[in-house]
Design a protein around this motif. Sequence first.
Motif, mmCIF file in Angstrom:
data_model
loop_
_atom_site.group_PDB
_atom_site.id
_atom_site.type_symbol
_atom_site.label_atom_id
_atom_site.label_comp_id
_atom_site.label_asym_id
_atom_site.label_seq_id
_atom_site.Cartn_x
_atom_site.Cartn_y
_atom_site.Cartn_z
ATOM 1 N N LEU A 101 -14.131 2.247 68.251
ATOM 2 C CA LEU A 101 -14.168 3.565 68.439
ATOM 3 C C LEU A 101 -15.223 3.979 69.347
ATOM 4 N N LEU A 129 -14.509 7.133 71.604
ATOM 5 C CA LEU A 129 -13.437 7.837 70.764
ATOM 6 C C LEU A 129 -14.180 8.851 69.676
ATOM 7 N N PRO A 130 -13.536 9.760 69.388
ATOM 8 C CA PRO A 130 -14.205 10.461 68.249
ATOM 9 C C PRO A 130 -13.933 9.669 66.816
ATOM 10 N N ARG A 131 -15.181 9.712 66.289
ATOM 11 C CA ARG A 131 -15.300 8.786 65.108
ATOM 12 C C ARG A 131 -15.138 9.419 63.725
ATOM 13 N N GLN A 154 -7.134 8.505 60.172
ATOM 14 C CA GLN A 154 -7.379 9.390 61.193
ATOM 15 C C GLN A 154 -7.851 8.358 62.335
ATOM 16 N N LYS A 155 -9.004 7.641 62.019
ATOM 17 C CA LYS A 155 -9.575 6.612 62.996
ATOM 18 C C LYS A 155 -8.659 5.726 63.434
ATOM 19 N N THR A 180 -6.312 7.372 65.875
ATOM 20 C CA THR A 180 -7.098 7.767 67.157
ATOM 21 C C THR A 180 -6.972 6.596 68.078
ATOM 22 N N ASP A 233 -4.940 6.048 71.578
ATOM 23 C CA ASP A 233 -5.626 5.717 72.796
ATOM 24 C C ASP A 233 -4.924 4.427 73.448
ATOM 25 N N GLU A 272 -5.932 13.269 74.889
ATOM 26 C CA GLU A 272 -6.828 14.415 74.154
ATOM 27 C C GLU A 272 -5.981 15.498 73.608
ATOM 28 N N LEU A 320 -4.311 13.951 70.213
ATOM 29 C CA LEU A 320 -5.547 13.920 69.381
ATOM 30 C C LEU A 320 -5.590 15.293 68.800
ATOM 31 N N GLU A 321 -5.423 16.287 69.626
ATOM 32 C CA GLU A 321 -5.892 17.813 68.975
ATOM 33 C C GLU A 321 -4.738 18.045 68.251
ATOM 34 N N MET A 367 -4.870 16.170 64.875
ATOM 35 C CA MET A 367 -6.152 16.858 64.009
ATOM 36 C C MET A 367 -5.669 18.218 63.518
#
Length: 119
Positions: free
Chosen positions: A60, A65-67, A73-74, A77, A81, A106, A109-110, A113
Amino acid sequence: LLQFTAGVALLATAGTAVNLLATWVMPNKAYYKRFMCQSTDMNAVMRCASLSDEELEQVLLERNLPRGGDRVQKIITLTADAYTPGSQESQQEQSSGTRPRPSDVERHLEVMMEQGSRT
């Protein structure tokens, strides 16, 4: 007409039973719950799931990428990607330092989330 109606009822019951088994009983239920309404390569998910927590964090970080979030969730993600550990593309990306990135990652992912925060 009676046979047709019975067939439709059995199909609906079977679909419900499969959904319940996948989201409440199966070993990978956390992934199935989050991927229920979208097409996902579960092989890539399972390969990412085989990584250790430290390896997940490292990948990540390398991919910028967001961690945040839990382990599931990871992994989501990473798969969003287009990362697949052990694939030839992933090895080429690591050696060349470049990687393809889907334009809608992006937004995806939103959405993930938001779905995750509702459950």
